[in-house]
Write a protein that holds these residues in place. Structure first.
Motif, PDB file in Angstrom:
ATOM      1  N   ARG A 178      16.373  34.601  -2.511  1.00 18.80           N
ATOM      2  CA  ARG A 178      17.021  33.856  -1.490  1.00 18.80           C
ATOM      3  C   ARG A 178      17.766  32.845  -2.156  1.00 18.80           C
ATOM      4  O   ARG A 178      19.073  32.523  -1.341  1.00 18.80           O
ATOM      5  N   GLU A 179      17.665  32.232  -3.222  1.00 18.34           N
ATOM      6  CA  GLU A 179      18.453  31.273  -4.111  1.00 18.34           C
ATOM      7  C   GLU A 179      19.634  32.090  -4.440  1.00 18.34           C
ATOM      8  O   GLU A 179      20.749  31.360  -4.348  1.00 18.34           O
ATOM      9  N   ARG A 180      19.521  33.254  -4.899  1.00 13.79           N
ATOM     10  CA  ARG A 180      20.881  34.001  -5.322  1.00 13.79           C
ATOM     11  C   ARG A 180      21.731  34.095  -4.045  1.00 13.79           C
ATOM     12  O   ARG A 180      22.892  34.110  -4.109  1.00 13.79           O
ATOM     13  N   LYS A 181      21.034  34.541  -2.903  1.00 15.27           N
ATOM     14  CA  LYS A 181      22.036  34.972  -2.119  1.00 15.27           C
ATOM     15  C   LYS A 181      22.561  33.500  -1.145  1.00 15.27           C
ATOM     16  O   LYS A 181      23.625  33.795  -0.711  1.00 15.27           O
ATOM     17  N   ARG A 182      21.802  32.482  -1.275  1.00 17.28           N
ATOM     18  CA  ARG A 182      22.569  31.091  -0.945  1.00 17.28           C
ATOM     19  C   ARG A 182      23.707  30.817  -1.856  1.00 17.28           C
ATOM     20  O   ARG A 182      24.784  30.701  -1.454  1.00 17.28           O
ATOM     21  N   ARG A 183      23.510  30.840  -3.079  1.00 12.52           N
ATOM     22  CA  ARG A 183      24.711  30.794  -3.974  1.00 12.52           C
ATOM     23  C   ARG A 183      25.786  31.591  -3.757  1.00 12.52           C
ATOM     24  O   ARG A 183      27.185  31.305  -3.813  1.00 12.52           O
ATOM     25  N   GLN A 184      25.553  32.875  -3.563  1.00 11.29           N
ATOM     26  CA  GLN A 184      26.487  33.910  -3.428  1.00 11.29           C
ATOM     27  C   GLN A 184      27.258  33.417  -2.195  1.00 11.29           C
ATOM     28  O   GLN A 184      28.454  33.676  -2.116  1.00 11.29           O
ATOM     29  N   ALA A 185      26.711  33.184  -1.016  1.00 13.12           N
ATOM     30  CA  ALA A 185      27.321  32.833   0.191  1.00 13.12           C
ATOM     31  C   ALA A 185      28.223  31.376  -0.111  1.00 13.12           C
ATOM     32  O   ALA A 185      29.387  31.423   0.389  1.00 13.12           O
ATOM     33  N   GLU A 186      27.488  30.388  -0.758  1.00 12.31           N
ATOM     34  CA  GLU A 186      28.604  29.589  -1.135  1.00 12.31           C
ATOM     35  C   GLU A 186      29.751  29.724  -1.828  1.00 12.31           C
ATOM     36  O   GLU A 186      30.935  29.351  -1.504  1.00 12.31           O
ATOM     37  N   LEU A 187      29.721  30.739  -2.817  1.00 14.41           N
ATOM     38  CA  LEU A 187      30.854  31.216  -3.535  1.00 14.41           C
ATOM     39  C   LEU A 187      31.786  31.929  -2.654  1.00 14.41           C
ATOM     40  O   LEU A 187      33.005  31.602  -2.521  1.00 14.41           O
ATOM     41  N   VAL A 188      31.390  32.748  -1.891  1.00 14.86           N
ATOM     42  CA  VAL A 188      32.393  33.364  -0.933  1.00 14.86           C
ATOM     43  C   VAL A 188      33.005  32.568  -0.030  1.00 14.86           C
ATOM     44  O   VAL A 188      34.240  32.723   0.161  1.00 14.86           O
ATOM     45  N   GLU A 205      28.688  24.472 -12.875  1.00 12.10           N
ATOM     46  CA  GLU A 205      28.020  23.695 -13.736  1.00 12.10           C
ATOM     47  C   GLU A 205      26.706  23.310 -13.329  1.00 12.10           C
ATOM     48  O   GLU A 205      25.723  23.283 -13.994  1.00 12.10           O
ATOM     49  N   ASP A 206      26.743  22.986 -11.991  1.00  7.82           N
ATOM     50  CA  ASP A 206      25.697  22.317 -11.244  1.00  7.82           C
ATOM     51  C   ASP A 206      24.757  23.599 -10.598  1.00  7.82           C
ATOM     52  O   ASP A 206      24.687  23.183  -9.357  1.00  7.82           O
ATOM     53  N   TRP A 207      24.145  24.484 -11.133  1.00 12.16           N
ATOM     54  CA  TRP A 207      23.790  25.674 -10.598  1.00 12.16           C
ATOM     55  C   TRP A 207      22.369  25.280  -9.773  1.00 12.16           C
ATOM     56  O   TRP A 207      21.883  25.935  -8.934  1.00 12.16           O
ATOM     57  N   GLU A 208      21.753  24.061 -10.025  1.00 14.39           N
ATOM     58  CA  GLU A 208      20.367  23.630  -9.511  1.00 14.39           C
ATOM     59  C   GLU A 208      20.601  22.770  -8.230  1.00 14.39           C
ATOM     60  O   GLU A 208      19.541  22.556  -7.420  1.00 14.39           O
TER      61      GLU A 208
END
Length: 263
Positions: A178-188, A205-208
Motif C-alpha cells: 500500500r505504501e509503494r502504491k501511495r508513493r507511486q500515486a504521489e509521483l504520478v 529525500e523524505d520517503w518516510e
C-alpha cells in the motif's frame, strides 16, 4: 571486487544502464534523449567525485568497527550513514531529472503508470502471494543468504537465531504494498501537475513522510528486531566470520576509492 573486475566495467558504463532504465519507465524521444544524456552525465560525474569517496571512507570505518566487535552504537552509525548517503544521492538525481520530467507528455506518464503496475505485480508475487508458511520460508531463505554473503556459512545456532528473527519480525508486505502504491500515486500526480522542479528532490529525500501509522510501526519493529539479531550474531561470530565481513568491507572501500579516480 578487483580493480579490473566486471564491477569497474559496469560502473564506468553506468550511464548506459541508467539510460536504459529511464527509457524503460518513460520512453523518452527526440530532444528528450539528448537532455537525458546530459543529466545522466552530470549525475554520474557528481557521484564519482562526491559519493564514491564517502562510500570508501564509510567502508574502511565499518571494517574497523567489525573487527573490534559491533555494538548498538555501531549499528546506529551504519544505519544513519546509509540513510544519509541514500538521501544525498536521491536529491542529486532528482535535481538533475526534474526539468526533464516536468516536460513529459500525457502518453509518457501513462507509460510510467503501466510500468509501475508491472512492478507491483512482481512485488506481490515475491512478497505477498502464498501461505504464511511459504512466506516465512522465503523470509528465512532471504535472510540466511544475505547474512552468509557477509559472514560466510552460519552454524546451526546462528541459523536458528535467524529463524527466530523471521518469526518475530512483523509480516508487513501488504502494508508495504500500500505504501509503494501511495508513493507511486504521489509521483504520478506531481508529474501530471508539472511540479517536479519544485517538489521532486524533497519528496525523494523524505520517503518516510505520510506513511500509514501501521506501516511506520511495523517498519520500526522490524528494524528493532533486526538490530537485536545482528547484536546476537556478533556475540557468536568466529574469528573467520568476523574477518570475512571485514575483508568484504575493505574490498568495497578499495573498489570505491579506485572508481573515484577514473583511468
Amino acid at each position: 571486487m578487483q580493480g579490473c573486475s566486471p564491477t569497474r566495467i559496469a560502473y564506468n558504463n553506468a550511464d548506459v544502464f541508467l539510460r536504459w532504465q529511464a527509457n524503460h519507465y518513460f520512453d523518452f524521444q527526440g530532444e528528450q534523449t539528448e537532455e537525458l544524456d546530459r543529466s545522466l552525465a552530470a549525475f554520474v560525474a557528481w557521484h564519482r567525485a562526491k559519493a564514491l569517496p564517502q562510500y570508501a571512507r564509510l567502508g574502511d570505518e565499518a571494517a574497523a568497527r567489525m573487527l573490534r566487535g559491533v555494538g548498538r552504537e555501531d549499528l546506529d552509525w551504519s544505519y544513519d550513514a546509509l540513510r544519509a548517503q541514500v538521501r544525498e544521492a536521491l536529491g542529486a538525481a532528482a535535481g538533475e531529472a526534474a526539468g526533464l520530467l516536468d516536460r513529459l507528455s500525457a502518453g509518457q506518464i501513462s507509460h510510467l503508470e503501466q510500468r509501475l503496475a508491472d512492478e507491483n505485480r512482481k512485488f506481490a508475487k515475491e512478497w505477498i502471494q502464498g501461505t504464511m508458511e511459504e512466506r516465512y520460508k522465503r523470509r528465512v531463505t532471504r535472510n540466511l543468504e544475505r547474512l552468509e554473503e557477509w559472514f560466510g556459512p552460519l552454524n546451526e545456532a546462528q541459523a536458528e537465531r535467524v529463524r527466530r528473527y523471521s518469526t518475530r519480525a512483523p509480516f508487513s508486505a501488504e502494508l508495504r504494498d500500500r505504501e509503494r502504491k501511495r508513493r507511486q500515486a504521489e509521483l504520478v500526480a506531481m508529474l501530471r501537475a508539472r511540479q517536479a522542479a519544485r517538489r521532486l528532490a524533497r519528496w525523494a529525500e523524505d520517503w518516510e513522510a505520510g506513511r500509514e501509522p501501521a506501516y511506520a510501526e511495523a517498519a520500526r519493529a522490524t528494524h528493532a528486531e533486526y538490530v537485536e539479531l545482528l547484536l546476537d550474531l556478533d556475540r557468536t561470530l568466529s574469528t573467520e566470520q568476523r574477518e570475512h565481513a571485514a575483508t568484504r568491507l575493505k574490498r568495497y572501500a578499495t573498489l570505491f576509492d579506485s572508481l573515484a579516480r577514473p583511468e
